[in-house]
Write an enzyme that holds these catalytic residues in place. Structure first.
Site, short mmCIF file in Angstrom:
data_model
loop_
_atom_site.label_atom_id
_atom_site.label_comp_id
_atom_site.label_asym_id
_atom_site.label_seq_id
_atom_site.Cartn_x
_atom_site.Cartn_y
_atom_site.Cartn_z
N LEU A 37 0.99 -1.30 -0.02
CA LEU A 37 -0.22 -0.03 -0.13
C LEU A 37 0.89 1.06 0.19
CD1 LEU A 37 -2.96 -0.97 2.30
CD2 LEU A 37 -2.76 -1.18 -0.14
N THR A 132 7.77 -5.22 -18.59
CA THR A 132 7.31 -4.17 -19.46
C THR A 132 8.12 -4.35 -20.55
OG1 THR A 132 7.15 -1.79 -19.47
CG2 THR A 132 9.16 -2.92 -18.22
N ASP A 133 7.51 -3.72 -21.77
CA ASP A 133 8.15 -3.52 -23.18
C ASP A 133 9.27 -2.50 -22.98
OD1 ASP A 133 6.60 -1.12 -22.61
OD2 ASP A 133 5.51 -1.46 -24.80
N GLU A 134 9.35 -1.86 -21.81
CA GLU A 134 10.25 -0.55 -21.74
C GLU A 134 11.78 -1.41 -21.43
OE1 GLU A 134 9.64 2.79 -19.29
OE2 GLU A 134 7.22 2.79 -20.05
N TYR A 158 13.59 3.42 -14.15
CA TYR A 158 12.50 2.43 -14.05
C TYR A 158 12.91 1.21 -15.29
CZ TYR A 158 8.00 0.16 -15.16
OH TYR A 158 7.14 -0.76 -15.63
N LYS A 162 13.46 -2.69 -13.98
CA LYS A 162 12.73 -3.83 -14.50
C LYS A 162 13.47 -4.80 -15.33
CE LYS A 162 8.73 -4.40 -14.31
NZ LYS A 162 7.97 -5.27 -13.14
P1 NAD Z 1 0.90 0.50 -9.83
O1 NAD Z 1 1.96 1.32 -9.57
O2 NAD Z 1 -0.49 0.87 -10.33
O3 NAD Z 1 0.66 -0.73 -8.65
C1 NAD Z 1 2.01 -1.26 -8.10
C2 NAD Z 1 1.39 -1.90 -6.78
O4 NAD Z 1 2.41 -2.56 -6.10
C3 NAD Z 1 0.90 -0.80 -5.88
O5 NAD Z 1 -0.32 -1.26 -5.26
C4 NAD Z 1 1.76 -0.69 -4.59
O6 NAD Z 1 1.30 -0.58 -3.21
C5 NAD Z 1 2.54 -2.09 -4.70
N1 NAD Z 1 4.12 -2.12 -4.19
C6 NAD Z 1 5.03 -1.17 -4.59
N2 NAD Z 1 6.00 -1.34 -3.78
C7 NAD Z 1 5.61 -2.44 -3.22
C8 NAD Z 1 6.48 -3.37 -2.07
N3 NAD Z 1 7.67 -2.73 -2.11
N4 NAD Z 1 6.06 -4.28 -1.81
C9 NAD Z 1 4.58 -4.84 -1.87
N5 NAD Z 1 3.93 -4.03 -2.84
C10 NAD Z 1 4.51 -3.01 -3.40
O7 NAD Z 1 1.43 -0.48 -11.24
P2 NAD Z 1 0.66 -1.08 -12.46
O8 NAD Z 1 0.89 -0.17 -13.50
O9 NAD Z 1 -0.56 -1.76 -11.94
O10 NAD Z 1 1.82 -2.09 -12.90
C11 NAD Z 1 1.89 -3.22 -12.12
C12 NAD Z 1 3.05 -4.08 -12.84
O11 NAD Z 1 3.14 -4.20 -14.28
C13 NAD Z 1 4.29 -3.58 -12.62
O12 NAD Z 1 5.28 -4.50 -12.46
C14 NAD Z 1 4.85 -2.93 -13.99
O13 NAD Z 1 5.99 -2.78 -13.96
C15 NAD Z 1 4.27 -3.87 -14.78
N6 NAD Z 1 3.51 -3.14 -16.07
C16 NAD Z 1 2.68 -2.05 -16.09
C17 NAD Z 1 2.37 -1.46 -17.25
C18 NAD Z 1 1.42 -0.35 -17.24
O14 NAD Z 1 0.91 0.14 -18.34
N7 NAD Z 1 1.01 0.27 -16.12
C19 NAD Z 1 2.74 -2.14 -18.51
C20 NAD Z 1 3.32 -3.31 -18.59
C21 NAD Z 1 4.03 -3.76 -17.26
O1 DAU Z 2 5.27 0.67 -21.77
C1 DAU Z 2 4.60 0.04 -20.58
C2 DAU Z 2 4.95 1.29 -19.42
O2 DAU Z 2 3.89 2.14 -19.80
C3 DAU Z 2 5.13 0.49 -18.11
O3 DAU Z 2 5.88 -0.13 -17.79
C4 DAU Z 2 4.98 1.70 -17.08
O4 DAU Z 2 4.64 1.10 -15.87
C5 DAU Z 2 3.90 2.65 -17.42
O5 DAU Z 2 3.78 3.69 -16.55
C6 DAU Z 2 3.88 3.22 -18.95
O6 DAU Z 2 5.21 4.14 -18.93
P1 DAU Z 2 4.94 5.43 -19.87
O7 DAU Z 2 5.89 6.36 -19.21
O8 DAU Z 2 4.80 4.99 -21.31
O9 DAU Z 2 3.50 5.69 -19.22
P2 DAU Z 2 2.95 7.47 -19.08
O10 DAU Z 2 1.47 7.26 -18.80
O11 DAU Z 2 3.92 8.07 -17.94
O12 DAU Z 2 3.33 8.11 -20.37
C7 DAU Z 2 2.93 7.82 -21.54
C8 DAU Z 2 3.30 8.69 -22.58
O13 DAU Z 2 2.87 9.91 -22.46
C9 DAU Z 2 5.01 8.94 -22.68
O14 DAU Z 2 5.26 9.10 -23.67
C10 DAU Z 2 5.21 10.11 -21.71
C11 DAU Z 2 3.99 11.22 -22.02
N1 DAU Z 2 3.46 12.01 -21.05
C12 DAU Z 2 3.11 11.56 -20.06
C13 DAU Z 2 2.68 11.91 -18.85
C14 DAU Z 2 2.30 11.43 -17.30
C15 DAU Z 2 3.12 13.29 -21.43
O15 DAU Z 2 3.24 13.85 -22.43
N2 DAU Z 2 2.58 14.14 -20.41
C16 DAU Z 2 2.42 13.68 -18.96
O16 DAU Z 2 1.85 14.45 -18.27
#
Ligand code: NAD
Ligand code: DAU
Length: 352
Positions: A37, A132-134, A158, A162
């Protein structure tokens, strides 16, 4: 209960959709949601299943060695779906060490706890790491895609954290025989995404007539996937993926940030009964993100071919559904803005 599955990060954005899917679809599994949390964890995402008989929440930190070892002992865990992470690129630029702690050390610690708990009997066990694809770096505008064989080339703290965690997962497979599987997914969108990320931030700002910050010229490309389709892919890979394998997950749905935000503005104008073009006036170009990756695009043909998964939703439909969800659940956003969401734990669990 036939199996006990530990889902880490289940109070976050993607994790909460995975927890809900598993709790509802697999009544004979006990789903243990482990989450620290942090600011990103929100038990308000899971109110509908909080009292399900096959669900339990545990507050804890994946970096705590003794705690994780005890957890594996007390729950007799059969499988792990590991989503807990620090997930926001901008935060990784301002506080990189937090990402190394949770994403690298936390993942290695969980792997180690699983190895110790499962040693001697790894049959029927599985450690599934969500990545992640990153990790693959950035593509040019040349029509190429990330395949599973792409060389790792992370640019932000980040993505470097990962990438490192992915390497530890493979190392535990190759060295200790831990049954692991990894998936690398593109950008998710949908309900319950923390409003620091582009789409929920823009929805919130448009609704409240606040400027929408677009980094650089808005030319960066992301490949967007509906979060429920990611959760479905995780289900398929967890149950049918092969040990030691990696699967890429993506939407085959590339958008420049500026085109995406313009499309979102048009949807919001309609929903808010504003004249078309009104919300787009909020678009403000700001200083670019440091190390900003130009383009991500996933080739998910392996997952489609081998395990039969494909995205279910067209982006325009998904984006509209997403806007509807945020407009229908304004309390959810308000609770985040005013900090009340962090009190769900006290309300739901502390006094039990
Ligand atoms: P998020 O930030 O919404 O959620 C992360 C969760 O992990 C939170 O509930 C947080 O409380 C918990 N957490 C953080 N540190 C912790 C710790 N030390 N111990 C236990 N719990 C902890 O993230 P998300 O966007 O739901 O991403 C989830 C996973 O998917 C991540 O591993 C992220 O790298 C991966 N991912 C996300 C995306 C995306 O677009 N959001 C895409 C590809 C992969
Ligand atoms: O590709 C997967 C990843 O996608 C996940 O692994 C990450 O956890 C997730 O956060 C996301 O990363 P991005 O950096 O791509 O997502 P974000 O929503 O932060 O940004 C999307 C795009 O928009 C990126 O090119 C940055 C841009 N951006 C983002 C924010 C927050 C803006 O232009 N303005 C903004 O305020």
């Amino acid at each position: 209960m036939r199996k006990t599955i530990l889902i880490t990060g289940g109070a976050g954005f993607i994790g909460s959709h995975v927890v809900r899917l598993f709790v509802n679809k697999y009544p004979d599994y006990l789903i243990v949601n482990l989450d620290a949390l942090t600011y990103a964890g929100n038990l308000g995402n899971l109110i509908d299943i909080a009292d399900a008989p096959n669900y339990t929440f545990v507050k804890g930190d994946i970096t705590d060695e003794r705690f994780t070892a005890d957890l594996f002992r007390s729950f007799s865990i059969d499988g792990v779906i590991h989503l807990a992470a620090e997930s926001h690129v901008d935060r990784s630029i301002s506080d990189p060490l937090a990402f190394i702690r949770t994403n690298v050390f936390g993942t290695a610690n969980l792997l180690n706890a699983a190895k110790e708990a499962w040693k001697g009997d790894m049959a029927e066990k599985r450690f599934y790491h969500i990545s992640t694809d990153e990790v693959y770096g950035a593509l040019a505008f040349d029509g190429t895609f990330f395949t599973e064989n792409r060389k790792y080339d992370p640019h932000s703290p980040y993505s470097a954290s990962k990438a490192s965690s992915d390497h530890f997962v493979r190392a535990y497979h190759d060295t200790f025989g831990l049954p692991v599987v990894i998936s690398n997914c593109s950008n998710n969108y949908g309900a319950n995404q923390f409003p620091e990320k582009l789409i929920p931030l823009a929805i919130h700002n448009i609704k409240n007539n606040i400027s929408i910050p677009i980094y650089g010229k808005g030319e960066n490309v992301r490949d967007w996937l509906w979060v429920n389709d990611h959760a479905r892919a995780i289900d398929v890979i967890f149950h049918s993926g092969n040990n030691g394998e990696t699967y890429n997950i993506g939407g085959n749905n590339e958008w420049t940030n500026i085109d995406l935000i313009r499309a979102l503005c048009r949807i919001m104008d309609k929903k808010l009964s504003r004249e078309i073009g009104t919300s787009a006036q909020l678009i403000t170009f700001v200083k670019d993100r440091a190390g900003h990756d130009l383009r991500y695009a996933i080739d998910s043909s392996k997952l489609q071919r081998e395990l039969g998964w494909e995205p279910s939703l067209q982006f325009e439909e998904g984006l509209e559904k997403t806007v509807d969800w945020y407009l229908d659940n304004q309390n959810w956003l308000e609770n985040i803005i005013n900090g009340d969401y962090q009190k769900y734990y006290e309300k739901q669990y502390k006094e039990r």
